[in-house]
Design a protein around this motif. Structure first.
Motif, PDB file in Angstrom:
ATOM      1  N   MET A 150     -26.640   2.305   2.591  1.00  0.00           N
ATOM      2  CA  MET A 150     -25.348   2.281   1.927  1.00  0.00           C
ATOM      3  C   MET A 150     -25.288   3.394   0.903  1.00  0.00           C
ATOM      4  O   MET A 150     -26.228   3.653   0.178  1.00  0.00           O
ATOM      5  CB  MET A 150     -25.134   0.926   1.249  1.00  0.00           C
ATOM      6  CG  MET A 150     -23.816   0.859   0.522  1.00  0.00           C
ATOM      7  SD  MET A 150     -23.067  -0.769   0.487  1.00  0.00           S
ATOM      8  CE  MET A 150     -24.316  -1.764  -0.251  1.00  0.00           C
ATOM      9  N   GLN A 187     -20.455   3.378  -2.783  1.00  0.00           N
ATOM     10  CA  GLN A 187     -20.035   2.091  -2.224  1.00  0.00           C
ATOM     11  C   GLN A 187     -20.679   0.945  -2.993  1.00  0.00           C
ATOM     12  O   GLN A 187     -20.037  -0.057  -3.288  1.00  0.00           O
ATOM     13  CB  GLN A 187     -20.419   2.011  -0.743  1.00  0.00           C
ATOM     14  CG  GLN A 187     -19.445   2.767   0.122  1.00  0.00           C
ATOM     15  CD  GLN A 187     -19.937   2.914   1.541  1.00  0.00           C
ATOM     16  OE1 GLN A 187     -21.125   2.778   1.812  1.00  0.00           O
ATOM     17  NE2 GLN A 187     -19.021   3.202   2.437  1.00  0.00           N
ATOM     18  N   GLU A 246     -18.753  -1.965  -4.967  1.00  0.00           N
ATOM     19  CA  GLU A 246     -19.033  -3.391  -4.759  1.00  0.00           C
ATOM     20  C   GLU A 246     -19.448  -4.054  -6.063  1.00  0.00           C
ATOM     21  O   GLU A 246     -19.053  -5.187  -6.346  1.00  0.00           O
ATOM     22  CB  GLU A 246     -20.141  -3.565  -3.715  1.00  0.00           C
ATOM     23  CG  GLU A 246     -19.637  -3.349  -2.319  1.00  0.00           C
ATOM     24  CD  GLU A 246     -20.534  -4.006  -1.288  1.00  0.00           C
ATOM     25  OE1 GLU A 246     -21.386  -4.833  -1.678  1.00  0.00           O
ATOM     26  OE2 GLU A 246     -20.392  -3.697  -0.101  1.00  0.00           O
ATOM     27  N   ILE A 276     -29.954  -3.705  -0.170  1.00  0.00           N
ATOM     28  CA  ILE A 276     -29.768  -4.924  -0.965  1.00  0.00           C
ATOM     29  C   ILE A 276     -30.228  -4.692  -2.394  1.00  0.00           C
ATOM     30  O   ILE A 276     -29.548  -5.056  -3.356  1.00  0.00           O
ATOM     31  CB  ILE A 276     -30.576  -6.090  -0.341  1.00  0.00           C
ATOM     32  CG1 ILE A 276     -30.114  -6.344   1.096  1.00  0.00           C
ATOM     33  CG2 ILE A 276     -30.454  -7.351  -1.190  1.00  0.00           C
ATOM     34  CD1 ILE A 276     -28.730  -6.902   1.228  1.00  0.00           C
ATOM     35  N   GLN A 307     -27.762  -2.645  -4.231  1.00  0.00           N
ATOM     36  CA  GLN A 307     -26.564  -3.417  -4.572  1.00  0.00           C
ATOM     37  C   GLN A 307     -26.766  -4.229  -5.852  1.00  0.00           C
ATOM     38  O   GLN A 307     -25.945  -4.188  -6.770  1.00  0.00           O
ATOM     39  CB  GLN A 307     -26.211  -4.347  -3.414  1.00  0.00           C
ATOM     40  CG  GLN A 307     -24.931  -5.131  -3.646  1.00  0.00           C
ATOM     41  CD  GLN A 307     -24.777  -6.243  -2.636  1.00  0.00           C
ATOM     42  OE1 GLN A 307     -25.394  -6.217  -1.568  1.00  0.00           O
ATOM     43  NE2 GLN A 307     -23.933  -7.217  -2.954  1.00  0.00           N
ATOM     44  N   ARG A 330     -14.777 -12.695  -1.235  1.00  0.00           N
ATOM     45  CA  ARG A 330     -14.114 -11.852  -2.242  1.00  0.00           C
ATOM     46  C   ARG A 330     -13.259 -10.750  -1.639  1.00  0.00           C
ATOM     47  O   ARG A 330     -12.367 -10.238  -2.277  1.00  0.00           O
ATOM     48  CB  ARG A 330     -15.174 -11.189  -3.134  1.00  0.00           C
ATOM     49  CG  ARG A 330     -15.871 -12.097  -4.105  1.00  0.00           C
ATOM     50  CD  ARG A 330     -16.664 -11.274  -5.115  1.00  0.00           C
ATOM     51  NE  ARG A 330     -17.574 -10.337  -4.460  1.00  0.00           N
ATOM     52  CZ  ARG A 330     -18.815 -10.649  -4.098  1.00  0.00           C
ATOM     53  NH1 ARG A 330     -19.293 -11.838  -4.356  1.00  0.00           N
ATOM     54  NH2 ARG A 330     -19.587  -9.761  -3.508  1.00  0.00           N
ATOM     55  N   ARG A 387     -20.660   0.128   6.624  1.00  0.00           N
ATOM     56  CA  ARG A 387     -21.227   0.624   5.368  1.00  0.00           C
ATOM     57  C   ARG A 387     -22.730   0.834   5.481  1.00  0.00           C
ATOM     58  O   ARG A 387     -23.303   1.621   4.749  1.00  0.00           O
ATOM     59  CB  ARG A 387     -20.990  -0.383   4.241  1.00  0.00           C
ATOM     60  CG  ARG A 387     -19.533  -0.540   3.908  1.00  0.00           C
ATOM     61  CD  ARG A 387     -19.423  -1.252   2.603  1.00  0.00           C
ATOM     62  NE  ARG A 387     -18.038  -1.594   2.333  1.00  0.00           N
ATOM     63  CZ  ARG A 387     -17.666  -2.308   1.276  1.00  0.00           C
ATOM     64  NH1 ARG A 387     -18.575  -2.738   0.445  1.00  0.00           N
ATOM     65  NH2 ARG A 387     -16.407  -2.580   1.076  1.00  0.00           N
ATOM     66  N   TYR A 388     -23.359   0.073   6.375  1.00  0.00           N
ATOM     67  CA  TYR A 388     -24.809   0.201   6.527  1.00  0.00           C
ATOM     68  C   TYR A 388     -25.173   1.124   7.677  1.00  0.00           C
ATOM     69  O   TYR A 388     -26.320   1.191   8.079  1.00  0.00           O
ATOM     70  CB  TYR A 388     -25.429  -1.188   6.728  1.00  0.00           C
ATOM     71  CG  TYR A 388     -25.195  -2.110   5.541  1.00  0.00           C
ATOM     72  CD1 TYR A 388     -25.759  -1.810   4.313  1.00  0.00           C
ATOM     73  CD2 TYR A 388     -24.401  -3.236   5.661  1.00  0.00           C
ATOM     74  CE1 TYR A 388     -25.544  -2.631   3.219  1.00  0.00           C
ATOM     75  CE2 TYR A 388     -24.184  -4.069   4.577  1.00  0.00           C
ATOM     76  CZ  TYR A 388     -24.757  -3.764   3.354  1.00  0.00           C
ATOM     77  OH  TYR A 388     -24.548  -4.571   2.273  1.00  0.00           O
ATOM     78  N   SER A 389     -24.162   1.814   8.239  1.00  0.00           N
ATOM     79  CA  SER A 389     -24.412   2.712   9.369  1.00  0.00           C
ATOM     80  C   SER A 389     -24.681   4.118   8.882  1.00  0.00           C
ATOM     81  O   SER A 389     -24.345   4.483   7.773  1.00  0.00           O
ATOM     82  CB  SER A 389     -23.181   2.754  10.288  1.00  0.00           C
ATOM     83  OG  SER A 389     -22.928   1.502  10.829  1.00  0.00           O
ATOM     84  N   THR A 429     -20.503   6.888   8.631  1.00  0.00           N
ATOM     85  CA  THR A 429     -19.544   6.146   7.814  1.00  0.00           C
ATOM     86  C   THR A 429     -18.154   6.791   7.875  1.00  0.00           C
ATOM     87  O   THR A 429     -17.297   6.508   7.046  1.00  0.00           O
ATOM     88  CB  THR A 429     -20.009   6.090   6.346  1.00  0.00           C
ATOM     89  OG1 THR A 429     -20.284   7.419   5.919  1.00  0.00           O
ATOM     90  CG2 THR A 429     -21.236   5.236   6.180  1.00  0.00           C
TER      91      THR A 429
END
Lengths: 410, 235
Positions: A1, A5, A9, A326, A329, B107, B119-121, B124
């Motif tokens: 990610m 982004q 988030e 993760i 994030q 959310r 988003r995890y690719s 994007t």
């Protein structure tokens, strides 16, 4: 990610839970607020003290009796004879002027009004040495000194206190220690600080001081001498010359230490500087402890958040999030939380400084709190660091969750 | 298997797969040697009573967990001994998950939920357009800005299917996709899956204990005590 982004988030997540986010960062807010507030007050106080010391004049050397670093038995009193010894153009070419000061507390009365204040018995060149300006009249002269004249120059605040005015006072009479003194001048305002307020002083000839106010056991003893150097560049030379002459005047052998202490304004500046610095660092250090507590608060809530979002973490992993994603994030979230708290805290600290400044101004001590760009940057970076440090463990826990377990979590 | 030409390679090829769990000192042998092949364009149901190992098998097929022994080739890629992060990439690129409980993030709105795998690719680009296309393909083009709690259960599951399809995976792995839905919504979701299978040739693996769901599949694999039970193919 991608990082932006993660940032988006994190902001969405923080904004999605405003009350909790705010309560989470309250510790950081208070911690940063306290640090910034203390630093701004400290810097304001430092500037105020520096201003006071600088207002004395940059080329003045103070001479006190006794030695503060070495043990000296029976140090000789400083006397007007020492002042005469220093006035040696041939051996002390860098010394411009010497003023002697004998000070004491006494009552000053004008009509029905009276005040207890500092009386400065000084020589005629005192005004020149400390750069004292007069708003009316003139400073007393050598003949006043010789004649032990009962004349006085009033500080403006003292004049105001006693007479309710600062002008048209020349020729009036005030009573010092119940002796009448004729007012010959009123000093211009110099401002004051928490240590001294020259505007409340009264200046009289040193001879009159000895005669009327402060009787001395040692003839011609003075409290301190002021040496005025030729200019601010010749301070060191003037100090050296003065020291040599004073040692000779006190008949000290080469093995005896000085029985007097010389300090110049630079020394006093650096002493005052280091005192305020130590105080500021000490208080800011105490305040910083609350940052630590704030960081633990963030860690606590982040751990709760990781548990609450276990399924979400499992889902994200199923959709292809790697451990790093993760971790990023959650780390971004805790760092953002902490930085938000830090920014609010900077505002709070500014407010705190302003309030203290206003209170100080009200009580007659000018103190302008200063928030430097450095302390703002430092506070922001520090809260970022706190967020990352205390977010690390929760983020790692989130990243290490097994996807299968996390998805099954209810 | 004789129905399938030799030239076509299976998209899922599981060979002698075992999985042991340890609960304290006790070994639970969840899978005891599974051999299974699923070919592109197939729609296969995996059935079995609880404790039969079907969830474990699904986790293996979904690359959510690593087997104790045996080989697993997904789209010709040997995935049985990949590391966590490599498995994450495989999940992102090759597998679309549909869960019983939808697992949408509350959310964010439908289109952002669908775009989540992107988003995890690596790629994007055009995230929004690709997510829009996926949502339109499940018939929810008019619900893009709705949050999950503003959608019905059936709609939520269709959003989840769009999310599973957005990266154009090799297989769609659906775990009890109708388990949380009323019969009408369940029927609609099954119809959508069948349509995807027939019109777009999407390979679908259904894990279910509901025989009526399994009936829609071309064949059913029955699991029992960690082993595949008897004839694999049903007409």
């Amino acid at each position: 990610m991608k990082f932006w982004q993660a940032l988006k988030e994190a902001i969405a997540s923080i904004a999605g839970n405003k009350t909790r986010s705010f309560l989470t960062v309250l510790g950081i807010v208070i911690g940063v607020g306290a640090v910034i507030g203390v630093l701004s007050i400290g810097q304001g106080a430092e500037a105020s003290i520096m201003g006071q010391i600088e207002s004395i004049g940059t080329n003045v050397i103070y001479v006190f009796r006794g030695n503060r670093t070495e043990d000296v038995t029976n140090p000789k009193y400083l006397t007007t004879a020492d002042a005469d010894a220093l006035a040696n153009r041939a051996r002390a070419p860098h010394i411009l002027n010497i003023a002697s000061v004998l000070s004491g507390q006494s009552s000053v009365r004008f009509g029905d009004e009276s005040a207890q204040t500092s009386i400065m018995g000084v020589t005629g060149n005192y005004a020149e040495v400390i750069d004292l300006k007069l708003s009316e009249g003139s400073f007393f002269t050598e003949s006043h000194i010789t004649n032990r004249s009962s004349v006085v120059v009033l500080g403006p605040e003292l004049a105001e206190r006693l007479t309710g005015r600062q002008t048209e006072l020349v020729g009036t009479t005030v009573h010092i220690n119940n002796y009448p003194f004729r007012v010959v001048g009123v000093a211009a305002a110099k401002g004051g600080n928490q240590f001294s307020s020259p505007d409340m002083d009264a200046y009289i000839p040193i001879t009159a001081m000895q005669l009327r106010v402060k009787r001395q056991n040692v003839p011609n003893a003075v409290d301190f001498l002021l040496i005025q150097a030729q200019d601010s560049n010749s301070i060191d030379e003037a100090m050296h010359e003065g020291r040599t002459l004073l040692r000779a005047s006190h008949r000290l052998t080469s093995r005896q230490p000085d029985d007097f202490t010389m300090t110049n304004q630079e020394d006093m500046l650096s002493i005052a500087n280091s005192i305020t610095n130590i105080l500021t660092i000490f208080l800011a250090g105490i305040a910083a402890i609350s940052l630590l507590v704030g960081g633990i608060g963030i860690m606590n809530i982040m751990l709760v958040s990781v548990t609450e979002r276990t399924r979400e973490i499992g889902l994200r992993k199923a959709l292809g999030a790697r451990k790093f994603d993760i971790q990023l994030q959650f780390l971004t979230e805790s760092a953002m939380l902490s930085v938000f708290g830090g920014l609010i805290g900077i505002g709070l600290g500014w407010l705190l400084g302003e309030i203290v400044g206003a209170v100080a101004a009200n009580s007659g001590t000018p103190l302008v709190p200063e928030i430097s760009l450095n302390s703002v940057l430092l506070a922001t970076l520090f809260s970022l660091a706190v967020g990352i440090f205390f977010g690390w463990y929760p983020a790692l826990r989130a990243a290490n969750l097994e996807p299968v377990e996390a998805l099954r979590y209810e | 298997m004789e129905l399938t030409p030799q030239a076509v390679k299976p998209v899922i090829d599981v060979q002698n797969l075992t999985k042991d769990y340890y609960i304290g000192e006790i070994v639970v042998r969840a899978l005891r040697g599974i051999d299974m092949q699923i070919f592109p364009g197939e729609m296969v149901a995996i059935m079995g009573p609880s404790g039969s190992g079907k969830s474990t098998l699904m986790n293996m097929i979904g690359c959510l967990d690593s087997p104790t022994s045996g080989d697993y080739y997904l789209d010709s890629l040997r995935v049985s001994d990949l590391h966590d992060d490599e498995l994450a990439i495989v999940r992102n690129q090759k597998i679309g998950f549909v869960f019983q409980k939808y697992n949408l993030l509350p959310r964010i709105d439908a289109i952002e939920n669908v775009a989540l795998p992107l988003r995890y690719s690596e790629d994007t680009s055009n995230m929004r357009q690709r997510a829009e296309a996926a949502l339109e393909s499940v018939g929810l083009g008019d619900r893009m800005r709705h949050k999950p709690n503003e959608l019905s259960g059936g709609q939520q599951q269709r959003v989840a299917i769009a999310r599973a399809l957005v990266n154009q995976p090799a297989i769609l792995l659906a775990d009890e996709p109708t388990g949380n839905l009323d019969s009408q919504s369940g029927k609609e979701v099954m119809e959508l899956l069948i349509k995807l299978n027939q019109q777009q040739n999407t390979t679908i693996v259904l894990v279910t204990h509901d025989p009526t769901v399994a009936l829609h599949a071309q064949r059913t694999i029955q699991l029992f005590d960690g082993l595949i039970k008897a004839p694999e193919a049903i007409a």
